[in-house]
Write a protein that holds these residues in place. Structure first.
Motif, short mmCIF file in Angstrom:
data_model
loop_
_atom_site.label_atom_id
_atom_site.label_comp_id
_atom_site.label_asym_id
_atom_site.label_seq_id
_atom_site.Cartn_x
_atom_site.Cartn_y
_atom_site.Cartn_z
N HIS A 1 -1.75 7.12 -4.64
CA HIS A 1 -1.56 5.74 -4.21
C HIS A 1 -0.38 5.09 -4.93
O HIS A 1 -0.27 3.86 -4.97
CB HIS A 1 -2.85 4.94 -4.42
N ASP A 2 0.46 5.93 -5.47
CA ASP A 2 1.68 5.47 -6.14
C ASP A 2 2.70 6.59 -6.00
O ASP A 2 2.52 7.68 -6.53
CB ASP A 2 1.38 5.19 -7.62
N CYS B 1 4.13 9.85 3.57
CA CYS B 1 3.52 8.55 3.29
C CYS B 1 2.94 7.99 4.58
O CYS B 1 3.62 7.93 5.61
CB CYS B 1 4.54 7.58 2.71
N GLU C 1 0.83 -1.20 0.00
CA GLU C 1 0.00 0.00 0.00
C GLU C 1 0.87 1.25 0.00
O GLU C 1 1.91 1.30 0.66
CB GLU C 1 -0.90 -0.01 1.24
N GLU C 2 0.43 2.24 -0.75
CA GLU C 2 1.05 3.57 -0.72
C GLU C 2 -0.05 4.60 -0.61
O GLU C 2 -0.95 4.64 -1.44
CB GLU C 2 1.87 3.81 -2.00
N ILE C 3 -0.01 5.39 0.44
CA ILE C 3 -0.92 6.53 0.59
C ILE C 3 -0.04 7.76 0.79
O ILE C 3 0.53 7.96 1.86
CB ILE C 3 -1.89 6.35 1.77
N ASN D 1 -9.72 13.93 -1.75
CA ASN D 1 -8.52 13.17 -2.09
C ASN D 1 -7.74 13.76 -3.26
O ASN D 1 -6.95 13.07 -3.90
CB ASN D 1 -8.90 11.72 -2.41
#
Length: 291
Positions: A103-104, A56, A42-44, A98
């Motif tokens: 997410h990348d 992150c 996961e990447e936030i 958002n």
């Protein structure tokens, strides 16, 4: 990072040393049971373009308050006009959308340049596990009920860590059915090395220690302030952020609860559980220097 979570050191040491000896004798990948590092789970990535700053998020490490901080930095006027405060923001009623969430990490860097000031917060793996377990397996009532909560283990911690261990390996080998209930718990308890694309970008991050203890939040606030000063956030805005951070814990914090104390005592007195947690988080200890 000695002293980071000092009460755990005596209980952790034999299990850590055992795994350390094993890894010196064999390639880590061949040691049965140790969860491998750097799965891209996961990447936030939260970005505030005005300051060319990004953070992150890692579950159970100040993600709620950082969401509030970045909302304030990105939409300062609207945030204040609507009487919002950083310390009371909560994800179900969050003010910001958002638009500046990625997410990348690579896509965020492509959008804002590769000279983004990038930071994340890391936490002692056992401290993080305890926080997550109390929050998700004991306190939280609004999501999964009975047989679904915490892999159906109710409040059996041995059952939970065993099922977490097997589910993490299923994710690592891409053999999971990816049911939403499974992913919910995996993403809250996965190793910290599985977030933020650390495999490719670990050296690009500034790491803030999630200090525990009486002075912990003051130390964290100072480290945050250094970063915000570096990217030229105005002094009055930094002062407001400091003030909000020093108000302490967020809505679902477990740090000082009686339940947390009981669960910690249970964990530290159970060698079986402690060894399992070392299998789960061995590479967090190695990669981030926890002892």
């Amino acid at each position: 990072m000695n002293g980071y979570f000092p009460s755990l050191d005596p209980e952790l040491k034999p299990h850590y040393e055992e795994l350390k000896k094993m890894t010196q004798q064999n390639p880590v990948a061949n040691i049965s049971g140790i969860v491998p590092p750097f799965h891209r789970l996961e990447e936030i990535i939260l970005v505030t373009p005005q300051y060319n700053l990004a953070t992150c998020q890692i579950e159970k490490i100040m993600s709620t308050v950082r969401d509030g901080i970045f909302c304030y930095l990105t939409n300062t006027t609207e945030f204040l006009e609507n009487n919002r405060t950083i310390s009371t923001e909560y994800w179900t009623t969050r003010f910001c959308d958002n638009r500046f969430v990625y997410h990348d990490l690579d896509k965020a860097m492509q959008a804002y340049g590769y000279n983004l000031t990038l930071f994340s917060v890391i936490r002692h793996p056992i401290d993080r596990f305890l926080s997550g377990y109390v929050d998700k397996c004991i306190n939280e009532q609004e999501y999964y009920k009975g047989e679904k909560r915490c892999f159906g283990c109710k409040q059996d911690m041995r059952c939970f860590v065993e099922k977490l261990h097997s589910n993490l390996f299923e994710y690592y080998t891409n053999k999971t059915s990816n049911a939403s209930v499974t992913y919910y718990y995996v993403r809250h308890f996965a190793p910290q090395t599985w977030y933020c694309n650390f495999k490719e970008h670990k050296n690009d991050y500034i790491f803030v220690d999630h200090h525990s203890g009486a002075k912990g939040i003051e130390m964290i606030a100072k480290e945050f302030d250094k970063i915000f000063e570096q990217v030229q956030v105005p002094a009055d805005m930094r002062a407001l952020i400091q003030s909000e951070l020093l108000k302490g814990t967020t809505k679902h914090s477990t740090a000082h609860s009686e339940t947390r104390k009981k669960i910690q005592e249970q964990l530290l007195s159970d060698d079986y559980l402690m060894r399992y947690l070392m299998l789960l988080y061995y590479h967090d200890f190695v990669e981030f220097g926890f002892r």
